[in-house]
Motif scaffolding. Structure first.
Motif, PDB file in Angstrom:
ATOM      1  N   GLY A 335       0.795  -0.814  -0.251  1.00 24.66           N
ATOM      2  CA  GLY A 335       0.197   0.323   0.003  1.00 24.66           C
ATOM      3  C   GLY A 335       0.945   0.930  -0.117  1.00 24.66           C
ATOM      4  O   GLY A 335       0.699   2.200  -0.334  1.00 24.66           O
ATOM      5  N   ALA A 336       1.876   1.323   1.050  1.00 22.10           N
ATOM      6  CA  ALA A 336       2.634   3.027   0.220  1.00 22.10           C
ATOM      7  C   ALA A 336       3.477   2.744  -0.761  1.00 22.10           C
ATOM      8  O   ALA A 336       3.466   3.917  -0.909  1.00 22.10           O
ATOM      9  CB  ALA A 336       4.387   2.557   2.142  1.00 22.10           C
ATOM     10  N   PHE A 337       4.298   1.543  -0.883  1.00 22.63           N
ATOM     11  CA  PHE A 337       4.968   1.981  -1.996  1.00 22.63           C
ATOM     12  C   PHE A 337       4.127   2.108  -3.161  1.00 22.63           C
ATOM     13  O   PHE A 337       4.807   2.610  -4.227  1.00 22.63           O
ATOM     14  CB  PHE A 337       6.165   0.701  -1.887  1.00 22.63           C
ATOM     15  CG  PHE A 337       5.717  -0.720  -2.791  1.00 22.63           C
ATOM     16  CD1 PHE A 337       5.868  -0.983  -3.513  1.00 22.63           C
ATOM     17  CD2 PHE A 337       6.001  -1.552  -1.700  1.00 22.63           C
ATOM     18  CE1 PHE A 337       5.110  -2.207  -3.614  1.00 22.63           C
ATOM     19  CE2 PHE A 337       5.788  -3.238  -1.670  1.00 22.63           C
ATOM     20  CZ  PHE A 337       5.456  -3.244  -2.904  1.00 22.63           C
ATOM     21  N   LYS A 338       3.193   1.333  -3.399  1.00 25.86           N
ATOM     22  CA  LYS A 338       2.075   1.439  -4.829  1.00 25.86           C
ATOM     23  C   LYS A 338       1.855   2.983  -4.829  1.00 25.86           C
ATOM     24  O   LYS A 338       1.484   3.371  -5.888  1.00 25.86           O
ATOM     25  CB  LYS A 338       1.167   0.530  -4.533  1.00 25.86           C
ATOM     26  CG  LYS A 338       0.587   0.451  -5.831  1.00 25.86           C
ATOM     27  CD  LYS A 338       1.124   0.153  -7.660  1.00 25.86           C
ATOM     28  CE  LYS A 338       2.373  -0.641  -7.455  1.00 25.86           C
ATOM     29  NZ  LYS A 338       1.713  -1.801  -7.552  1.00 25.86           N
ATOM     30  N   ALA A 339       1.670   3.413  -3.941  1.00 26.60           N
ATOM     31  CA  ALA A 339       1.056   4.761  -3.610  1.00 26.60           C
ATOM     32  C   ALA A 339       1.877   6.028  -4.127  1.00 26.60           C
ATOM     33  O   ALA A 339       1.744   6.796  -4.557  1.00 26.60           O
ATOM     34  CB  ALA A 339       0.058   5.194  -2.189  1.00 26.60           C
ATOM     35  N   LEU A 340       2.842   5.281  -3.709  1.00 35.29           N
ATOM     36  CA  LEU A 340       3.914   6.548  -4.489  1.00 35.29           C
ATOM     37  C   LEU A 340       4.778   5.519  -5.490  1.00 35.29           C
ATOM     38  O   LEU A 340       4.924   7.158  -6.102  1.00 35.29           O
ATOM     39  CB  LEU A 340       5.123   6.338  -2.929  1.00 35.29           C
ATOM     40  CG  LEU A 340       6.492   6.462  -3.383  1.00 35.29           C
ATOM     41  CD1 LEU A 340       6.649   8.189  -3.529  1.00 35.29           C
ATOM     42  CD2 LEU A 340       7.425   6.115  -2.286  1.00 35.29           C
ATOM     43  N   LEU A 341       4.145   5.519  -5.602  1.00 38.41           N
ATOM     44  CA  LEU A 341       4.323   4.973  -7.742  1.00 38.41           C
ATOM     45  C   LEU A 341       3.627   5.657  -8.712  1.00 38.41           C
ATOM     46  O   LEU A 341       3.740   6.105  -9.443  1.00 38.41           O
ATOM     47  CB  LEU A 341       4.633   3.492  -7.530  1.00 38.41           C
ATOM     48  CG  LEU A 341       5.941   2.381  -7.538  1.00 38.41           C
ATOM     49  CD1 LEU A 341       5.269   1.089  -7.614  1.00 38.41           C
ATOM     50  CD2 LEU A 341       6.912   2.936  -8.429  1.00 38.41           C
ATOM     51  N   PHE A 342       2.687   5.560  -8.490  1.00 37.77           N
ATOM     52  CA  PHE A 342       1.344   6.371  -8.562  1.00 37.77           C
ATOM     53  C   PHE A 342       1.542   8.095  -8.389  1.00 37.77           C
ATOM     54  O   PHE A 342       1.393   8.766  -9.673  1.00 37.77           O
ATOM     55  CB  PHE A 342      -0.033   6.013  -8.732  1.00 37.77           C
ATOM     56  CG  PHE A 342      -0.322   4.273  -9.234  1.00 37.77           C
ATOM     57  CD1 PHE A 342      -0.886   5.051 -10.261  1.00 37.77           C
ATOM     58  CD2 PHE A 342      -0.492   3.351  -8.904  1.00 37.77           C
ATOM     59  CE1 PHE A 342      -1.094   3.843 -11.480  1.00 37.77           C
ATOM     60  CE2 PHE A 342      -1.288   2.378  -9.047  1.00 37.77           C
ATOM     61  CZ  PHE A 342      -1.545   2.168 -10.737  1.00 37.77           C
ATOM     62  N   TRP A 467       7.938  12.380  -0.631  1.00 39.62           N
ATOM     63  CA  TRP A 467       8.657  12.002   0.657  1.00 39.62           C
ATOM     64  C   TRP A 467       8.332  11.558   1.811  1.00 39.62           C
ATOM     65  O   TRP A 467       8.666  10.704   2.261  1.00 39.62           O
ATOM     66  CB  TRP A 467       9.343  13.450   0.362  1.00 39.62           C
ATOM     67  CG  TRP A 467      10.065  13.717  -0.046  1.00 39.62           C
ATOM     68  CD1 TRP A 467      10.731  15.179  -0.997  1.00 39.62           C
ATOM     69  CD2 TRP A 467      11.412  13.227  -0.623  1.00 39.62           C
ATOM     70  NE1 TRP A 467      11.210  14.324  -1.536  1.00 39.62           N
ATOM     71  CE2 TRP A 467      11.812  14.361  -1.437  1.00 39.62           C
ATOM     72  CE3 TRP A 467      12.126  11.949  -0.049  1.00 39.62           C
ATOM     73  CZ2 TRP A 467      13.638  13.276  -2.323  1.00 39.62           C
ATOM     74  CZ3 TRP A 467      13.018  11.829  -0.627  1.00 39.62           C
ATOM     75  CH2 TRP A 467      14.192  12.499  -1.519  1.00 39.62           C
ATOM     76  N   VAL A 468       7.093  11.695   1.665  1.00 40.02           N
ATOM     77  CA  VAL A 468       6.302  11.216   3.254  1.00 40.02           C
ATOM     78  C   VAL A 468       5.730   9.476   3.205  1.00 40.02           C
ATOM     79  O   VAL A 468       6.234   8.644   3.685  1.00 40.02           O
ATOM     80  CB  VAL A 468       4.481  11.864   3.556  1.00 40.02           C
ATOM     81  CG1 VAL A 468       3.628  11.105   4.351  1.00 40.02           C
ATOM     82  CG2 VAL A 468       5.080  13.584   3.902  1.00 40.02           C
ATOM     83  N   LEU A 469       5.658   9.225   1.964  1.00 36.48           N
ATOM     84  CA  LEU A 469       5.220   8.128   1.392  1.00 36.48           C
ATOM     85  C   LEU A 469       6.544   7.102   1.245  1.00 36.48           C
ATOM     86  O   LEU A 469       7.193   6.066   1.492  1.00 36.48           O
ATOM     87  CB  LEU A 469       4.601   7.771   0.583  1.00 36.48           C
ATOM     88  CG  LEU A 469       2.603   8.515   0.423  1.00 36.48           C
ATOM     89  CD1 LEU A 469       2.247   8.454  -1.227  1.00 36.48           C
ATOM     90  CD2 LEU A 469       2.408   7.067   1.331  1.00 36.48           C
ATOM     91  N   ALA A 470       7.890   8.080   0.352  1.00 35.87           N
ATOM     92  CA  ALA A 470       9.221   7.562   1.148  1.00 35.87           C
ATOM     93  C   ALA A 470       9.853   7.034   2.002  1.00 35.87           C
ATOM     94  O   ALA A 470      10.304   5.826   2.129  1.00 35.87           O
ATOM     95  CB  ALA A 470       9.788   8.058  -0.210  1.00 35.87           C
ATOM     96  N   VAL A 471       9.297   7.003   3.036  1.00 39.74           N
ATOM     97  CA  VAL A 471       9.166   6.790   3.990  1.00 39.74           C
ATOM     98  C   VAL A 471       9.282   5.463   4.149  1.00 39.74           C
ATOM     99  O   VAL A 471       9.789   4.315   5.006  1.00 39.74           O
ATOM    100  CB  VAL A 471       9.388   7.964   5.410  1.00 39.74           C
ATOM    101  CG1 VAL A 471       9.708   7.152   7.130  1.00 39.74           C
ATOM    102  CG2 VAL A 471       9.826   9.156   5.151  1.00 39.74           C
ATOM    103  N   PRO A 472       7.470   4.681   4.351  1.00 37.10           N
ATOM    104  CA  PRO A 472       7.311   3.984   5.059  1.00 37.10           C
ATOM    105  C   PRO A 472       7.955   2.626   3.871  1.00 37.10           C
ATOM    106  O   PRO A 472       8.164   1.559   3.945  1.00 37.10           O
ATOM    107  CB  PRO A 472       5.723   3.380   4.821  1.00 37.10           C
ATOM    108  CG  PRO A 472       5.162   5.420   3.911  1.00 37.10           C
ATOM    109  CD  PRO A 472       6.660   6.099   4.498  1.00 37.10           C
TER     110      PRO A 472
END
Length: 664
Positions: A335-342, A467-472
């Motif tokens: 959930g974290a890295f896929k939200a960041l990807l999109f 950057w917030v999503l990059a942390v998790p």
């Protein structure tokens, strides 16, 4: 305030925000953005408090009778265990990030108020699914998400792509929801209750009369909602919606609902070895097929869409081997890295002067123009490829380890064959995932397509969210695999040596193969001259995306004329490239098997209705009409005619009477 009250407020706040946003969207537009961001943010805080109080210990249960049905009652119930507590945090966190990002991405969109309200309603529905302790109440959230996805995917409703994609998403998911609904009713009837705790109690005591039938019916709904083979075809087309919607659907709502539902009711599926085997095969086909398809896509969002399908296959694979802890661990990490990807893809799309339907092969020199998107997307792609120490490595290894344990003879709730099916498919998919992740990174940030005008820096809200999503995406996995077993079933989530070596080794091989193919292809491809693209006024990212979809072209017309650099996917897939790019023609197969026969049957029914049924109806109406015409001719209004007819009739009757009398 009690834990139950806090939990009730978690889905209620986004719902109230959606209602207020719709009511104030026209009269007080200044309140729209606060009403979009603050309710999910408050829900995130409350969900964290609920999780802290629950603490991974005994589940929080509360219920009240909603309606007596005369047979199986429906309760308004909450059931919050470690799974629900953590998944609710993920949903609220991603929804808050998407709403913040959207304030910049869609800042000039005239339909932003309705968009923000629908995103809030979407979030509320998913939170209802997560916390619900009753299957019928869960079904309400399940169906509300379906209608929200229809409207959000079709946000750019003026374009045929968006209209077709929204309709397809709605119909395909409804195709799975019909057997899902039947399965829920059958499950409630067998268990004597729709309460999840009582259903699981009935399963434990052997109270289900039709476990295989129920499990297979429920799997149809799960396949539709979580885009698993064979009902996955709607998800790549759903990329016609705004990019933040894609992030929300793929990371924390809609597609996550099916996996979460299966994890919560896993004992129901474990009661049938046949259902677990079907689940394993479905996961394996989904993983491999989506990996091959992703390696052949040229649209950056379609690559990510097929990636989501494959990662969901990992989750269903973990469920197929009976480890719901590994499945939900990967759900949280993904959930974290896929939200960041999109969301990073949204920045790339805007900077490239292209849209969600354009090609990565048209992109060029984006690393220096969107450095925030470059670095954060690199982190997310490394997590997706399961490279240590990024979060995807630990969560994916938990799935591989669970499959390896079942395959090598450890006792489990599924047949050993299911473990081998999932393990082999997951290892092959690890190679494919790293290959298409590397290909995406190379084409997007080191591509040699046409140069688009520089639109300047992205809005601050978009950059901060990345950057917030990059942390998790970087740190969650290393911390979580030690802490999560206490929140889940207690089974270890630590990486095992064998699967870690195999999985990471295959990922490295996949990345190197993609890089080598790209270098070979780049050496043979013609270089596109810079400045080959017409200028375009700087504008809102969402409007650029909408405009490009509407014109069926990349957002800047001249870019379409630039020669394509060679695609490493062509070299890697060879003759499979064409079928993989077309999704292995499943849409054409479904059209031939289902759509055309239904249309033919509809044409036959229309013909029979028009030529047969209507003929009888017209005939039934024609006879009275003819009789009426005959009677109307007799009604001339001439008294002499009437008297003549009366006399003639009298004579006829007299003759008839005399003949009868003489015969007697």
């Amino acid at each position: 305030m009690t834990t139950t009250t806090l939990a009730a407020l978690v889905p209620a706040l986004p719902f109230l925000g959606a209602v207020a946003g719709l009511l104030l969207g026209r009269t007080a537009p200044g309140f729209v953005r606060p009403l979009a961001v603050l309710p999910p943010l408050a829900s995130l805080v409350l969900a964290a408090l609920v999780a802290a109080r629950q603490g991974g210990g005994r589940a929080v249960d509360a219920y009240t009778l909603l309606t007596p049905t005369g047979s199986v009652p429906v309760d308004l119930a909450l059931h919050i265990d470690g799974f629900a507590a953590l998944v609710a945090i993920l949903v609220a966190f991603v929804a808050t990030c998407v709403q913040m990002y959207s304030t910049g991405y869609l800042r000039d969109d005239p339909r932003y108020p309705s968009y923000a309200a629908l995103v809030s309603l979407f979030t509320s529905a998913m939170l209802l699914v997560v916390y619900s302790g009753d299957l019928i109440v869960l079904l309400v959230g399940w169906e509300v998400m379906g209608i929200c996805s229809y409207f959000l995917v079709g946000h750019y409703w003026g374009t045929p792509e968006a209209r077709a994609a929204s309709l397809k998403a709605f119909l395909v998911t409804k195709l799975g929801d019909v057997p899902f609904l039947i399965g829920l009713f059958a499950l409630g009837t067998d268990a004597g209750s729709f309460r999840i705790t009582r259903v699981l109690g009935a399963v434990a005591s052997g109270g289900l009369d039709h476990p295989t039938l129920i499990a297979l019916l429920l799997l149809a709904g799960v396949a539709g909602k979580s885009a698993q083979f064979p009902l996955h075809t709607w998800l790549p087309d759903a990329m016609a919606g705004p990019t933040p919607v894609s992030a929300l659907i793929h990371a924390a709502t809609m597609v996550a609902a099916g996996v979460y539902f299966t994890a919560r009711l896993l004992p129901v599926f474990e009661a049938s070895a046949a259902a677990m085997t079907v689940l394993a095969v479905m996961a394996a086909v989904t993983m491999l097929g989506s990996g091959l398809a992703a390696l052949a896509q040229d649209d950056i969002k379609r690559v990510l869409a097929y990636s989501t399908i494959g990662q969901l296959g990992y989750m269903t694979g973990a469920l197929a081997v009976g480890d719901r802890g590994a499945a939900v661990f990967h759900l949280l990490s993904h959930g974290a890295f896929k939200a960041l990807l999109f969301l990073a893809a949204g920045a790339v799309i805007h900077a490239a002067g292209t849209n969600s339907l354009a090609a990565m092969s048209r992109m060029s020199h984006l690393r220096d123009r969107v450095p925030d998107a470059f670095w954060t997307m690199t982190v997310a792609l490394l997590a997706l490829a399961a490279i240590p120490p990024f979060s995807g490595f630990f969560s994916k290894e938990s799935v591989l380890g669970a499959a390896e344990r079942l395959a090598t003879g450890h006792p489990g709730p599924a047949p050993g064959a299911a473990g081998w099916i999932v393990l082999v498919a997951a290892l092959a998919t690890a190679l494919l995932t790293a290959a298409y992740a590397t290909r995406l990174w190379l084409l997007a940030f080191r591509g040699r397509g046409a140069e688009a005008p520089d639109h300047g820096r992205q809005p601050l809200t978009m950059t901060v969210v990345l950057w917030v999503l990059a942390v998790p995406s970087l740190a969650f996995g290393a911390l979580a695999y030690r802490a999560l077993p206490g929140w889940f079933d207690g089974a270890s989530l630590a990486p095992t040596l064998l699967t870690s070596i195999l999985g990471t080794g295959l990922a490295v091989v996949g990345g190197l193969l993609a890089y080598g193919a790209w270098q070979r292809a780049a050496a043979q491809a013609p270089r596109v001259p810079l400045g080959a693209v017409a200028a375009h006024p700087e504008g809102d990212a969402g409007l650029v995306e909408a405009e490009a979809i509407a014109t069926h072209e990349p957002a800047y017309g001249d870019i379409a004329k630039a020669p394509d650099p060679a695609d490493p996917g062509r070299l890697l897939l060879g003759p499979l490239y064409g079928p993989a790019a077309a999704g292995f023609h499943l849409d054409a197969v479904y059209s031939a098997l289902f759509v055309r026969p239904v249309l033919g049957a509809a044409s036959l029914v229309r013909f029979l209705d028009r030529e047969v049924v209507d003929t009888y109806v017209r005939g039934a109406a024609a006879l009275p009409r003819l009789l009426g015409a005959a009677v109307r001719r007799a009604q001339t209004g001439n008294v002499q005619t009437y008297v003549s007819a009366l006399l003639a009739g009298t004579v006829v009757l007299t003759v008839a009477v005399l003949l009868v009398a003489s015969g007697a």
